[in-house]
Design an enzyme around this catalytic site. Sequence first.
Site, mmCIF file in Angstrom:
data_model
loop_
_atom_site.group_PDB
_atom_site.id
_atom_site.type_symbol
_atom_site.label_atom_id
_atom_site.label_comp_id
_atom_site.label_asym_id
_atom_site.label_seq_id
_atom_site.Cartn_x
_atom_site.Cartn_y
_atom_site.Cartn_z
ATOM 1 N N LYS A 113 0.844 -1.204 0.000
ATOM 2 C CA LYS A 113 0.000 0.000 0.000
ATOM 3 C C LYS A 113 0.885 1.262 0.000
ATOM 4 O O LYS A 113 0.617 2.219 -0.728
ATOM 5 C CB LYS A 113 -0.902 -0.042 1.246
ATOM 6 C CG LYS A 113 -1.967 0.993 1.292
ATOM 7 C CD LYS A 113 -3.231 0.527 0.607
ATOM 8 C CE LYS A 113 -4.185 1.694 0.470
ATOM 9 N NZ LYS A 113 -5.325 1.389 -0.346
ATOM 10 N N LYS A 201 -1.207 -18.341 -13.007
ATOM 11 C CA LYS A 201 -1.879 -18.835 -11.811
ATOM 12 C C LYS A 201 -3.326 -18.306 -11.781
ATOM 13 O O LYS A 201 -3.549 -17.128 -12.057
ATOM 14 C CB LYS A 201 -1.103 -18.314 -10.594
ATOM 15 C CG LYS A 201 -1.686 -18.665 -9.269
ATOM 16 C CD LYS A 201 -0.813 -18.055 -8.174
ATOM 17 C CE LYS A 201 -1.273 -18.431 -6.802
ATOM 18 N NZ LYS A 201 -2.197 -17.610 -6.125
ATOM 19 N N LYS A 204 -8.124 -13.984 -9.010
ATOM 20 C CA LYS A 204 -9.083 -12.927 -9.337
ATOM 21 C C LYS A 204 -8.379 -11.715 -9.923
ATOM 22 O O LYS A 204 -8.902 -11.057 -10.807
ATOM 23 C CB LYS A 204 -9.843 -12.519 -8.077
ATOM 24 C CG LYS A 204 -11.097 -13.334 -7.917
ATOM 25 C CD LYS A 204 -12.012 -12.725 -6.874
ATOM 26 C CE LYS A 204 -12.946 -13.811 -6.390
ATOM 27 N NZ LYS A 204 -13.021 -13.926 -4.946
#
Length: 333
Positions: A113, A201, A204
């Site tokens: 972040k 892989k 999402k």
Amino acid sequence: MKNKIALTGIKPTGLPHIGNYFGAIKPAIELTQKYDARYFIADYHALNSIRDPKKIKEMTYEVAASWLACGLDPQKALVYRQSQVPQTFDLTSILMAFTPKGLMNRAHAYKAKLAKNSELNRDPDDGVNMGLFSYPVLMAADILLFDSDVVPVGQDQKQHLEMTIDIAQSINHIYNKELLKIPEPIIHKTTQTVSGLDGRKMSKSYDNTIPLFLKPKKLKKLIMKIVTNSQTIEEPKDPDTCNVFALYKLFTNHAEQEEMKKKYRAGGLGWGHAKTALFEKMNEKLAPFRENYSKIITDKEYIDKILDEGSKKAREIASKKMKMLKQNIGVGF
Ligand code: TRP
């Protein structure tokens, strides 16, 4: 003798895909044969990012129904909501007092972040709430509250487990007593990594997933989208470098795989044929899960009953642990 304890938390983040099933759900369900399992829905962890009450509630039901539909037996595993075990937050407060801020500074999710904020020329603290910053402490509390022996998790959670161990060891050292059980991570192996539609892989974030409970028509459509090379029907093909075959292996036995390999190598098998064969096997295996899911998700009362009963038992275990711990550190007497 008392069984060893396996514990894991599942963040409610939407319906599972095939990668979640083979990478997390199936191995965790298998562990319930040998361990006393405690599998809970980490809804307080989800609260850091999901602020829509309807959504978090719905996702909690979805994740519970998904695991139950895949065969998690609530008789064999304690299934509960993190939010219904308040001792978790009691323990979190205690652990906070022993957790160096510097340890949290090193957590991957927080660091990612910060890096993102820096890239976008934003303030480093932009969008960082204390829930995100202290995420690993809450996770340590989840684990340590139940004297967990093993914690099955994905590779991305490995660092959190190491932090849990660090915190627990430092408390045990300070009080010179094994107040907290040191857990051992079971990291899902790379061999269980399921490849997605594009061969990367399944994830999402790559938008290459095959949802587990997809209706047959949609499932077939998605399978037809699996990326292959441009070999013609006649050309012999290599099963070992093929995305379709990689998925086929997950849904078939050894004999079926050998037979398919022969067809690949002989030539005359087009990608459309290979994909249809995959669809048929996949659909056959997934149909019962899909049916279970659609029954369970419409019966919220049933899900509530399981979660409420699981939470009640979890609270009983947790309150004993907290009593012992508090006595030893001299609080709450
Ligand atoms: N952080 C985990 C994840 O994102 C979920 C989780 C919360 C968890 N508490 C846990 C996993 C305790 C294992 C043990 O997947």
